[in-house]
Design a protein around this motif. Structure first.
Motif, PDB file in Angstrom:
ATOM      1  N   GLY A 108       0.819  -1.218   0.000  1.00 25.73           N
ATOM      2  CA  GLY A 108       0.000   0.000   0.000  1.00 25.73           C
ATOM      3  C   GLY A 108       0.845   1.258   0.000  1.00 25.73           C
ATOM      4  O   GLY A 108       0.538   2.238  -0.681  1.00 25.73           O
ATOM      5  N   ALA A 109       1.939   1.245   0.784  1.00 27.91           N
ATOM      6  CA  ALA A 109       2.848   2.400   0.799  1.00 27.91           C
ATOM      7  C   ALA A 109       3.509   2.573  -0.567  1.00 27.91           C
ATOM      8  O   ALA A 109       3.656   3.695  -1.068  1.00 27.91           O
ATOM      9  N   SER A 112       1.114   4.166  -2.960  1.00 21.24           N
ATOM     10  CA  SER A 112       1.025   5.609  -2.725  1.00 21.24           C
ATOM     11  C   SER A 112       2.193   6.337  -3.369  1.00 21.24           C
ATOM     12  O   SER A 112       2.019   7.389  -4.000  1.00 21.24           O
ATOM     13  N   LEU A 115       1.714   6.545  -7.100  1.00 25.33           N
ATOM     14  CA  LEU A 115       0.828   7.640  -7.510  1.00 25.33           C
ATOM     15  C   LEU A 115       1.568   8.975  -7.552  1.00 25.33           C
ATOM     16  O   LEU A 115       1.335   9.802  -8.430  1.00 25.33           O
TER      17      LEU A 115
END
Length: 189
Positions: A108-109, A112, A115
């Motif tokens: 998930g990190a 991020s 993105l």
């Protein structure tokens, strides 16, 4: 008291009256060359300046590097989210003994950060590109430290982990060199 009829008003067409137009431009201070040799078409462009002066001079290959980083971060994030056990086994050459939530959080990190990389790829602002590169450099430095400490705690040094550590140092050097070159002031010719 009879009032005199006023003569019809004559409108002056400044576009056709060349002398009047040149006088107006001279009073406004536009149309001539400034100290830098630039000819301004309007007072607004004279006040704001030429936007080409403010264009970012990007180092060669910067956009390609950000694209490669964005793709790599996205792929690694998806792998960590979907196949956390396999990703851990490839790096540390042992099975994940605890739950896979830590590897999924890592994914998930990474997503991020991916993105941020994709955003940095499509922007023209120097500050955003610099922050994108700095975020990437921080990630590589932290990953190098965490992986090194984990390998020392485990007491093993698999080939995949060595390759990972070397690649992180290399990626950190490349990212910091782009960050440095982007932040430098261009030399005046």
């Amino acid at each position: 008291m009879a009032s005199k009829p006023h003569p019809p008003l004559m409108k002056k067409h400044s576009q056709t009256d060349l002398i009047s137009r040149l006088k107006s431009r001279k009073i406004l201070g536009v149309g001539g060359e400034d100290d830098d040799g630039e000819v301004h078409r309007s007072k607004i462009s004279q006040m704001l300046g030429n936007e080409l002066k403010f264009a970012v001079r990007e180092p060669v290959g910067l956009r390609v590097w950000i694209l490669v980083s964005a793709v790599a971060f996205t792929v690694m994030a998806l792998m960590a989210l979907m196949f956390p056990n396999q990703l851990y086994e490839v790096v540390f050459e042992e099975e994940l003994s605890t739950t896979s939530i830590s590897v999924r959080l890592y994914g998930g990190a990474l997503l991020s950060l991916a993105l941020i990389m994709w955003n940095g790829l499509y922007t023209a602002e120097k500050v955003i590109i610099q922050w994108t590169l700095l975020s990437e450099a921080c990630y590589f430095a932290v990953q190098f430290l965490v992986t090194s400490i984990t390998l020392m705690e485990i007491g093993i040094l698999p080939n995949a982990a060595i390759l990972l550590l070397i690649s992180r140092v290399l990626f950190l050097v490349v990212t910091m060199s782009y960050y440095y070159h982007l932040g430098r002031k261009p030399k005046k010719i």
